[in-house]
Structure formats: structure tokens, C-alpha cells
Design a protein around this motif. Structure first.
Motif, PDB file in Angstrom:
ATOM      1  N   VAL A 145       0.843  -1.203   0.000  1.00 22.65           N
ATOM      2  CA  VAL A 145       0.000   0.000   0.000  1.00 22.65           C
ATOM      3  C   VAL A 145       0.876   1.250   0.000  1.00 22.65           C
ATOM      4  O   VAL A 145       0.652   2.179  -0.792  1.00 22.65           O
ATOM      5  CB  VAL A 145      -0.974  -0.004   1.200  1.00 22.65           C
ATOM      6  CG1 VAL A 145      -1.618   1.357   1.401  1.00 22.65           C
ATOM      7  CG2 VAL A 145      -2.042  -1.075   0.999  1.00 22.65           C
ATOM      8  N   ALA A 146       1.871   1.306   0.866  1.00 17.89           N
ATOM      9  CA  ALA A 146       2.758   2.475   0.928  1.00 17.89           C
ATOM     10  C   ALA A 146       3.488   2.679  -0.394  1.00 17.89           C
ATOM     11  O   ALA A 146       3.617   3.811  -0.881  1.00 17.89           O
ATOM     12  CB  ALA A 146       3.761   2.318   2.076  1.00 17.89           C
ATOM     13  N   ASP A 147       3.933   1.583  -0.994  1.00 22.86           N
ATOM     14  CA  ASP A 147       4.624   1.674  -2.275  1.00 22.86           C
ATOM     15  C   ASP A 147       3.685   2.185  -3.367  1.00 22.86           C
ATOM     16  O   ASP A 147       4.069   3.020  -4.187  1.00 22.86           O
ATOM     17  CB  ASP A 147       5.205   0.314  -2.662  1.00 22.86           C
ATOM     18  CG  ASP A 147       5.999   0.383  -3.940  1.00 22.86           C
ATOM     19  OD1 ASP A 147       7.155   0.860  -3.894  1.00 22.86           O
ATOM     20  OD2 ASP A 147       5.467  -0.009  -5.001  1.00 22.86           O
ATOM     21  N   SER A 152       2.218   6.038  -7.295  1.00 23.74           N
ATOM     22  CA  SER A 152       1.048   6.559  -8.013  1.00 23.74           C
ATOM     23  C   SER A 152       0.755   8.021  -7.683  1.00 23.74           C
ATOM     24  O   SER A 152      -0.287   8.544  -8.094  1.00 23.74           O
ATOM     25  CB  SER A 152      -0.184   5.713  -7.666  1.00 23.74           C
ATOM     26  OG  SER A 152       0.038   4.347  -7.921  1.00 23.74           O
ATOM     27  N   ALA A 153       1.649   8.683  -6.988  1.00 27.25           N
ATOM     28  CA  ALA A 153       1.386  10.042  -6.499  1.00 27.25           C
ATOM     29  C   ALA A 153       1.090  11.036  -7.614  1.00 27.25           C
ATOM     30  O   ALA A 153       0.372  12.007  -7.395  1.00 27.25           O
ATOM     31  CB  ALA A 153       2.556  10.531  -5.651  1.00 27.25           C
ATOM     32  N   ASP A 154       1.586  10.778  -8.820  1.00 30.81           N
ATOM     33  CA  ASP A 154       1.322  11.714  -9.923  1.00 30.81           C
ATOM     34  C   ASP A 154      -0.082  11.552 -10.506  1.00 30.81           C
ATOM     35  O   ASP A 154      -0.512  12.343 -11.339  1.00 30.81           O
ATOM     36  CB  ASP A 154       2.362  11.551 -11.031  1.00 30.81           C
ATOM     37  CG  ASP A 154       2.359  10.163 -11.673  1.00 30.81           C
ATOM     38  OD1 ASP A 154       1.477   9.323 -11.353  1.00 30.81           O
ATOM     39  OD2 ASP A 154       3.243   9.909 -12.508  1.00 30.81           O
ATOM     40  N   LEU A 155      -0.813  10.523 -10.067  1.00 31.12           N
ATOM     41  CA  LEU A 155      -2.183  10.234 -10.490  1.00 31.12           C
ATOM     42  C   LEU A 155      -2.331  10.010 -11.992  1.00 31.12           C
ATOM     43  O   LEU A 155      -3.408  10.171 -12.548  1.00 31.12           O
ATOM     44  CB  LEU A 155      -3.152  11.331 -10.025  1.00 31.12           C
ATOM     45  CG  LEU A 155      -3.333  11.464  -8.522  1.00 31.12           C
ATOM     46  CD1 LEU A 155      -4.313  12.581  -8.201  1.00 31.12           C
ATOM     47  CD2 LEU A 155      -3.821  10.160  -7.912  1.00 31.12           C
ATOM     48  N   ALA A 163      10.351  -2.805  -8.280  1.00 30.68           N
ATOM     49  CA  ALA A 163      10.866  -3.794  -7.315  1.00 30.68           C
ATOM     50  C   ALA A 163       9.731  -4.450  -6.530  1.00 30.68           C
ATOM     51  O   ALA A 163       9.712  -5.679  -6.347  1.00 30.68           O
ATOM     52  CB  ALA A 163      11.856  -3.134  -6.354  1.00 30.68           C
ATOM     53  N   ILE A 164       8.775  -3.660  -6.073  1.00 35.14           N
ATOM     54  CA  ILE A 164       7.672  -4.216  -5.287  1.00 35.14           C
ATOM     55  C   ILE A 164       6.726  -4.998  -6.192  1.00 35.14           C
ATOM     56  O   ILE A 164       6.212  -6.057  -5.805  1.00 35.14           O
ATOM     57  CB  ILE A 164       6.937  -3.106  -4.506  1.00 35.14           C
ATOM     58  CG1 ILE A 164       7.887  -2.432  -3.505  1.00 35.14           C
ATOM     59  CG2 ILE A 164       5.709  -3.659  -3.797  1.00 35.14           C
ATOM     60  CD1 ILE A 164       8.491  -3.364  -2.460  1.00 35.14           C
ATOM     61  N   GLU A 165       6.516  -4.523  -7.415  1.00 40.09           N
ATOM     62  CA  GLU A 165       5.674  -5.285  -8.335  1.00 40.09           C
ATOM     63  C   GLU A 165       6.300  -6.646  -8.650  1.00 40.09           C
ATOM     64  O   GLU A 165       5.611  -7.665  -8.696  1.00 40.09           O
ATOM     65  CB  GLU A 165       5.421  -4.514  -9.629  1.00 40.09           C
ATOM     66  CG  GLU A 165       4.466  -5.252 -10.539  1.00 40.09           C
ATOM     67  CD  GLU A 165       3.878  -4.370 -11.615  1.00 40.09           C
ATOM     68  OE1 GLU A 165       2.748  -4.690 -12.038  1.00 40.09           O
ATOM     69  OE2 GLU A 165       4.514  -3.393 -12.026  1.00 40.09           O
ATOM     70  N   ALA A 166       7.616  -6.684  -8.838  1.00 42.54           N
ATOM     71  CA  ALA A 166       8.300  -7.955  -9.097  1.00 42.54           C
ATOM     72  C   ALA A 166       8.151  -8.894  -7.894  1.00 42.54           C
ATOM     73  O   ALA A 166       7.910 -10.095  -8.057  1.00 42.54           O
ATOM     74  CB  ALA A 166       9.776  -7.710  -9.405  1.00 42.54           C
ATOM     75  N   ALA A 167       8.268  -8.347  -6.679  1.00 37.24           N
ATOM     76  CA  ALA A 167       8.109  -9.170  -5.475  1.00 37.24           C
ATOM     77  C   ALA A 167       6.675  -9.680  -5.364  1.00 37.24           C
ATOM     78  O   ALA A 167       6.443 -10.838  -5.009  1.00 37.24           O
ATOM     79  CB  ALA A 167       8.500  -8.370  -4.235  1.00 37.24           C
ATOM     80  N   MET A 168       5.687  -8.830  -5.664  1.00 40.33           N
ATOM     81  CA  MET A 168       4.290  -9.252  -5.615  1.00 40.33           C
ATOM     82  C   MET A 168       4.030 -10.358  -6.639  1.00 40.33           C
ATOM     83  O   MET A 168       3.355 -11.348  -6.330  1.00 40.33           O
ATOM     84  CB  MET A 168       3.342  -8.082  -5.882  1.00 40.33           C
ATOM     85  CG  MET A 168       1.872  -8.492  -5.897  1.00 40.33           C
ATOM     86  SD  MET A 168       0.836  -7.308  -6.744  1.00 40.33           S
ATOM     87  CE  MET A 168      -0.013  -6.587  -5.377  1.00 40.33           C
ATOM     88  N   ASN A 169       4.570 -10.193  -7.836  1.00 37.60           N
ATOM     89  CA  ASN A 169       4.378 -11.222  -8.859  1.00 37.60           C
ATOM     90  C   ASN A 169       5.041 -12.539  -8.462  1.00 37.60           C
ATOM     91  O   ASN A 169       4.498 -13.615  -8.725  1.00 37.60           O
ATOM     92  CB  ASN A 169       4.897 -10.735 -10.213  1.00 37.60           C
ATOM     93  CG  ASN A 169       4.032  -9.645 -10.804  1.00 37.60           C
ATOM     94  OD1 ASN A 169       2.855  -9.522 -10.473  1.00 37.60           O
ATOM     95  ND2 ASN A 169       4.611  -8.832 -11.672  1.00 37.60           N
ATOM     96  N   GLU A 170       6.190 -12.449  -7.808  1.00 38.01           N
ATOM     97  CA  GLU A 170       6.851 -13.658  -7.328  1.00 38.01           C
ATOM     98  C   GLU A 170       6.044 -14.314  -6.202  1.00 38.01           C
ATOM     99  O   GLU A 170       5.942 -15.548  -6.139  1.00 38.01           O
ATOM    100  CB  GLU A 170       8.274 -13.344  -6.870  1.00 38.01           C
ATOM    101  CG  GLU A 170       9.113 -14.581  -6.691  1.00 38.01           C
ATOM    102  CD  GLU A 170      10.596 -14.291  -6.543  1.00 38.01           C
ATOM    103  OE1 GLU A 170      11.308 -15.219  -6.089  1.00 38.01           O
ATOM    104  OE2 GLU A 170      11.055 -13.178  -6.847  1.00 38.01           O
ATOM    105  N   LEU A 171       5.457 -13.502  -5.333  1.00 37.85           N
ATOM    106  CA  LEU A 171       4.572 -14.035  -4.292  1.00 37.85           C
ATOM    107  C   LEU A 171       3.388 -14.747  -4.945  1.00 37.85           C
ATOM    108  O   LEU A 171       2.998 -15.835  -4.517  1.00 37.85           O
ATOM    109  CB  LEU A 171       4.085 -12.920  -3.366  1.00 37.85           C
ATOM    110  CG  LEU A 171       3.016 -13.302  -2.334  1.00 37.85           C
ATOM    111  CD1 LEU A 171       3.522 -14.387  -1.386  1.00 37.85           C
ATOM    112  CD2 LEU A 171       2.558 -12.061  -1.561  1.00 37.85           C
TER     113      LEU A 171
END
Length: 192
Positions: A145-147, A152-155, A163-171
Motif C-alpha cells: 500500500v505504501a509503495d 502513483s502520487a502523480d495520479l 521492485a515491489i511489483e516484481a516481489a508481488m508477482n513472485e509471491l
């Protein structure tokens, strides 16, 4: 659906987006699920040739509720419900948040269930997942969520950092291998 709503509302609040739209999409996104979840969905697909729970969710809110009259929902809500999964992307940022929030919720919830069922241990997690996301479900949710808020701050788009997306996909791959498609659960899937 409540977990998806909570996660998604947190993201929407942080990005100053429409929390009510988020809640409407999140609470309706899975009403078309069959009994026994995806096992039931696959069984119906085998029987009738085509069945997707997201399409059924839209039918429920658009045509089946209120004795066939449907609910008075906006196009944005219906689009978010229909496109929370599958090839098409939602047309609103709020719909995109629910799409990502759904994945965060089910991965972390099912990971926790897998641990409690003794099917996996925290030490089984791939190294990148443990390092980037942590090993406790609530920590994983917080990191993602924090990532997402930062990335996405630029909306312009709702996204995770690479990096976090790669970790999520690996999970996700780990969960499919160890839980969702595990040989140990095959008898239960067939029974369902």
C-alpha cells in the motif's frame, strides 16, 4: 470484499480519490463468485462453456438484484466491478485501485491461511518476497500500500514500483505453486 474495500479505501484516501466509488466497486466486485470460489467457477465453465465471476458480478448488480430491476449504479462502479480482473482495465483510477487492492488482499489473506493450515512456512517464501515485502501478512499489505501511494502520487496511473511489483508477482507465482494448484488440495477441489 471487506479486506479489498479497506485496503483500497486506504489507497484512495492517500491519493485523495473518491472513497465512496472505491467502496461501491470493492463491495460488489465478487458478488458473482460461485460456491467453492474458483473451483466452482471452473466447474461451471466446464458445464456451460463460459463463466467468469466478474461478468456474473456485473449481471447480479445490473439485472438480478431487486427482483430483476438491478441496482442504480454509475457506469464507473459497473466498469470497476467488471474489470477488477481479466484482460480489460478499469477506466477510472478508483477501479484500478480496487483491481490492485484485490490482488494484495487475496495474496496476503491466502498466504496467512496457508501458514495456519500448515501448507507453507514463512521460511518457504522466496528471498526477494521476504526481503521486499516481509513475512507477516499485515507487513506485506503495509509495504504494498505504501509503495502504491508513492509510485502513483502523480495520479497518471495506479502502479507499484518495479521492485515491489516484481516481489508481488513472485509471491503470486509462489502461491499458485504451493497453494492454489497444490496437489495436496486437488481432492478438495474435485470434491467442491
Amino acid at each position: 470484499s471487506l479486506e479489498v474495500s479497506q485496503i483500497s479505501r486506504t489507497i484512495a484516501r492517500g491519493l485523495r480519490l473518491n472513497e465512496d466509488l472505491i467502496e461501491a466497486i470493492a463491495l460488489g466486485h465478487d458478488v458473482g463468485h460461485t460456491p467453492f470460489g474458483h473451483a466452482g467457477e471452473y466447474a461451471l465453465r466446464d458445464l456451460i462453456g463460459h463463466y467468469n465471476h466478474n461478468e456474473q458480478s456485473l449481471r447480479v448488480v445490473e439485472y438480478l438484484e431487486k427482483n430483476g430491476k438491478g441496482l442504480n449504479l454509475t457506469a464507473a462502479v459497473k466498469d470497476g466491478i467488471l474489470n477488477h480482473t481479466g484482460e480489460n482495465k478499469p477506466f477510472t483510477l478508483e477501479g484500478s485501485i480496487v483491481r490492485k487492492g484485490d490482488r494484495i488482499a487475496y495474496l496476503c489473506h491466502d498466504y496467512d491461511d496457508g501458514i495456519r493450515a500448515g501448507m507453507i512456512k514463512k521460511t518457504d517464501l522466496p528471498a526477494r518476497v521476504a526481503t521486499c515485502l516481509g513475512t507477516h501478512p499485515s507487513d506485506m499489505i503495509t509495504v504494498m500500500v505504501a509503495d502504491m501511494l508513492a509510485a502513483s502520487a502523480d495520479l497518471m496511473e495506479i502502479r507499484l514500483s518495479p521492485a515491489i511489483e516484481a516481489a508481488m508477482n513472485e509471491l503470486r507465482e509462489f502461491m499458485f505453486e504451493k497453494i492454489y494448484h497444490s496437489a495436496e488440495l486437488e481432492p478438495d477441489r474435485k470434491k467442491a
